[in-house]
Design a protein around this motif. Structure first.
Motif, PDB file in Angstrom:
ATOM      1  N   ALA A 104       0.846  -1.195   0.000  1.00 20.44           N
ATOM      2  CA  ALA A 104       0.000   0.000   0.000  1.00 20.44           C
ATOM      3  C   ALA A 104       0.879   1.240   0.000  1.00 20.44           C
ATOM      4  N   LEU A 105       0.404   2.316  -0.611  1.00 18.48           N
ATOM      5  CA  LEU A 105       1.117   3.585  -0.517  1.00 18.48           C
ATOM      6  C   LEU A 105       1.054   4.099   0.915  1.00 18.48           C
ATOM      7  N   VAL A 106       2.134   4.687   1.384  1.00 23.58           N
ATOM      8  CA  VAL A 106       2.130   5.325   2.698  1.00 23.58           C
ATOM      9  C   VAL A 106       1.117   6.469   2.680  1.00 23.58           C
ATOM     10  N   VAL A 178       5.995   6.271  -2.577  1.00 23.20           N
ATOM     11  CA  VAL A 178       6.569   5.454  -1.505  1.00 23.20           C
ATOM     12  C   VAL A 178       5.522   4.496  -0.937  1.00 23.20           C
ATOM     13  N   ARG A 179       5.836   3.235  -0.991  1.00 24.81           N
ATOM     14  CA  ARG A 179       4.977   2.198  -0.425  1.00 24.81           C
ATOM     15  C   ARG A 179       5.455   1.839   0.980  1.00 24.81           C
ATOM     16  N   VAL A 180       4.579   1.249   1.752  1.00 26.31           N
ATOM     17  CA  VAL A 180       4.936   0.857   3.116  1.00 26.31           C
ATOM     18  C   VAL A 180       6.201   0.010   3.106  1.00 26.31           C
ATOM     19  N   ASP A 190      14.665  10.570  -4.346  1.00 28.50           N
ATOM     20  CA  ASP A 190      13.647  11.510  -4.813  1.00 28.50           C
ATOM     21  C   ASP A 190      12.261  11.123  -4.310  1.00 28.50           C
ATOM     22  N   SER A 191      11.959   9.839  -4.315  1.00 29.77           N
ATOM     23  CA  SER A 191      10.659   9.381  -3.817  1.00 29.77           C
ATOM     24  C   SER A 191      10.511   9.680  -2.328  1.00 29.77           C
ATOM     25  N   LEU A 192      11.567   9.479  -1.586  1.00 31.88           N
ATOM     26  CA  LEU A 192      11.515   9.762  -0.149  1.00 31.88           C
ATOM     27  C   LEU A 192      11.352  11.257   0.105  1.00 31.88           C
ATOM     28  N   ARG A 193      11.995  12.078  -0.702  1.00 30.43           N
ATOM     29  CA  ARG A 193      11.835  13.530  -0.545  1.00 30.43           C
ATOM     30  C   ARG A 193      10.396  13.950  -0.843  1.00 30.43           C
ATOM     31  N   GLU A 194       9.760  13.328  -1.832  1.00 29.13           N
ATOM     32  CA  GLU A 194       8.352  13.606  -2.129  1.00 29.13           C
ATOM     33  C   GLU A 194       7.491  13.310  -0.909  1.00 29.13           C
ATOM     34  N   LEU A 195       7.752  12.185  -0.276  1.00 27.84           N
ATOM     35  CA  LEU A 195       6.986  11.813   0.910  1.00 27.84           C
ATOM     36  C   LEU A 195       7.218  12.802   2.043  1.00 27.84           C
ATOM     37  N   LEU A 196       8.460  13.155   2.286  1.00 34.30           N
ATOM     38  CA  LEU A 196       8.790  14.041   3.395  1.00 34.30           C
ATOM     39  C   LEU A 196       8.296  15.470   3.184  1.00 34.30           C
ATOM     40  N   ALA A 197       7.928  15.816   1.967  1.00 37.37           N
ATOM     41  CA  ALA A 197       7.397  17.151   1.688  1.00 37.37           C
ATOM     42  C   ALA A 197       5.947  17.314   2.141  1.00 37.37           C
ATOM     43  N   LYS A 212      15.667   6.422   6.084  1.00 35.84           N
ATOM     44  CA  LYS A 212      15.942   5.804   4.778  1.00 35.84           C
ATOM     45  C   LYS A 212      16.583   6.794   3.827  1.00 35.84           C
ATOM     46  N   LEU A 213      16.171   8.063   3.884  1.00 35.99           N
ATOM     47  CA  LEU A 213      16.766   9.072   3.016  1.00 35.99           C
ATOM     48  C   LEU A 213      18.243   9.252   3.340  1.00 35.99           C
ATOM     49  N   ALA A 214      18.585   9.201   4.611  1.00 33.74           N
ATOM     50  CA  ALA A 214      19.991   9.363   5.016  1.00 33.74           C
ATOM     51  C   ALA A 214      20.852   8.243   4.440  1.00 33.74           C
ATOM     52  N   ARG A 215      20.238   7.090   4.185  1.00 35.32           N
ATOM     53  CA  ARG A 215      20.998   5.939   3.663  1.00 35.32           C
ATOM     54  C   ARG A 215      20.869   5.800   2.150  1.00 35.32           C
ATOM     55  N   ALA A 216      19.997   6.570   1.532  1.00 35.32           N
ATOM     56  CA  ALA A 216      19.715   6.412   0.104  1.00 35.32           C
ATOM     57  C   ALA A 216      20.899   6.875  -0.733  1.00 35.32           C
TER      58      ALA A 216
END
Length: 216
Positions: A104-106, A178-180, A190-197, A212-216
Motif C-alpha cells: 500500500a502507498l504510505v 513510496v509504499r509501506v 527523490d521518492s523519499l523527498r516527495e513523501l517528506l514534503a 531511509k533518506l539518510a541511507r539512500a
C-alpha cells in the motif's frame, strides 16, 4: 493519484485482540498472542479498545494503532513452516485479503465496514526479538524481514467499529511513490523527498523516511 471514488478492494477476514498475556522466555509478558473476536470491536485513536500492548516503547500509540496482515502471506508462511498459523498468530489486529498490504502507498486511506471507521497506512512492522521467541523458528527475524511482506500499521483518522467480513475500500491514495514496504527495504532518494514534503505526515512515518533518506 489523489482523492478518488471509493473502490472495493478487500475484506477483513478476522479481527484479533490479546485478551491475555503470554510469558515468553527471556522476554516476559507479551500481548503478541492475538485471538479472533466475535461480533464488532470498537476502534479508537490508539487501536482496538479490547486490545492492549505490553511493550509500549516499541509498540502501539496513534501511529501504530492497528496492525494489518495479508492472509496470502500467512498462508505462505504456514506452508513454508509446515504448521498451522491461526488468525492473530502474527500479532495482527486485522487479517485481510484482496488488497496490497505491505505494498500500500504510505498515507493510503481505508474505509472499513459501514460504521465510519477510517484508517491510514503508516509504517511497516519491524520484526523484533519478541516475535522471534514467539515464532520459535530458526533465524526468524532475518527470514521474515528478507521476505519483505511484513504488513502495515495504520493510524485511526475516524473511529468506528470493525468486524470479520467487513469490506475495505481504498478511498484515497496520495500523490507520491513510496509504499509501506519501502520504509523497511528503502527506495530512491527523490521518492523519499516527495513523501517528506507532505505537511501532515504521521510522525513515525517522517522518522522512518528520514532514516531511509539518510541511507539512500
Amino acid at each position: 493519484m489523489s482523492e478518488q471514488s471509493p473502490s472495493l478492494l478487500g475484506h477483513v477476514i478476522a479481527v484479533c485482540v490479546a485478551d491475555h498475556d503470554v510469558d515468553l522466555p527471556s522476554i516476559g509478558a507479551s500481548a503478541i498472542d492475538k485471538r479472533p473476536q466475535q461480533g464488532r470491536v470498537m476502534v479508537g485513536a490508539e487501536g482496538l479498545v479490547t486490545d492492549h500492548v505490553c511493550d509500549t516503547k516499541h509498540h502501539g500509540g496513534v501511529d501504530q494503532a492497528v496492525y494489518a496482515y495479508d492472509h496470502a502471506e500467512a498462508h505462505h508462511w504456514a506452508a513454508t513452516l509446515g504448521r498451522e498459523l491461526p488468525y492473530g498468530w502474527f500479532g495482527e489486529n486485522l487479517r485481510v485479503t484482496g488488497l496490497p498490504v505491505t505494498d500500500a502507498l504510505v498515507g493510503e486511506q481505508w474505509a472499513v465496514g459501514d460504521d465510519g471507521l477510517l484508517l491510514e497506512t503508516t509504517i511497516p512492522r519491524t520484526p523484533c526479538r519478541t516475535f522471534a521467541v514467539w515464532a520459535d523458528e530458526t533465524k526468524w527475524i532475518k527470514r521474515f524481514h528478507d521476505r519483505g511482506d511484513v504488513g502495515t500499521y495504520l493510524r485511526v483518522l475516524r473511529p468506528g467499529t470493525v468486524g470479520a467480513g467487513d469490506d475495505i475500500r481504498v478511498v484515497h491514495r496520495p500523490d507520491h511513490r513510496v509504499r509501506v514496504r519501502h520504509l523497511i527495504t528503502g527506495t530512491d532518494a527523490d521518492s523519499l523527498r516527495e513523501l517528506l514534503a507532505i505537511d501532515d505526515l504521521a510522525p513515525k512515518v517522517r522518522r522512518e523516511a528520514t532514516k531511509k533518506l539518510a541511507r539512500a
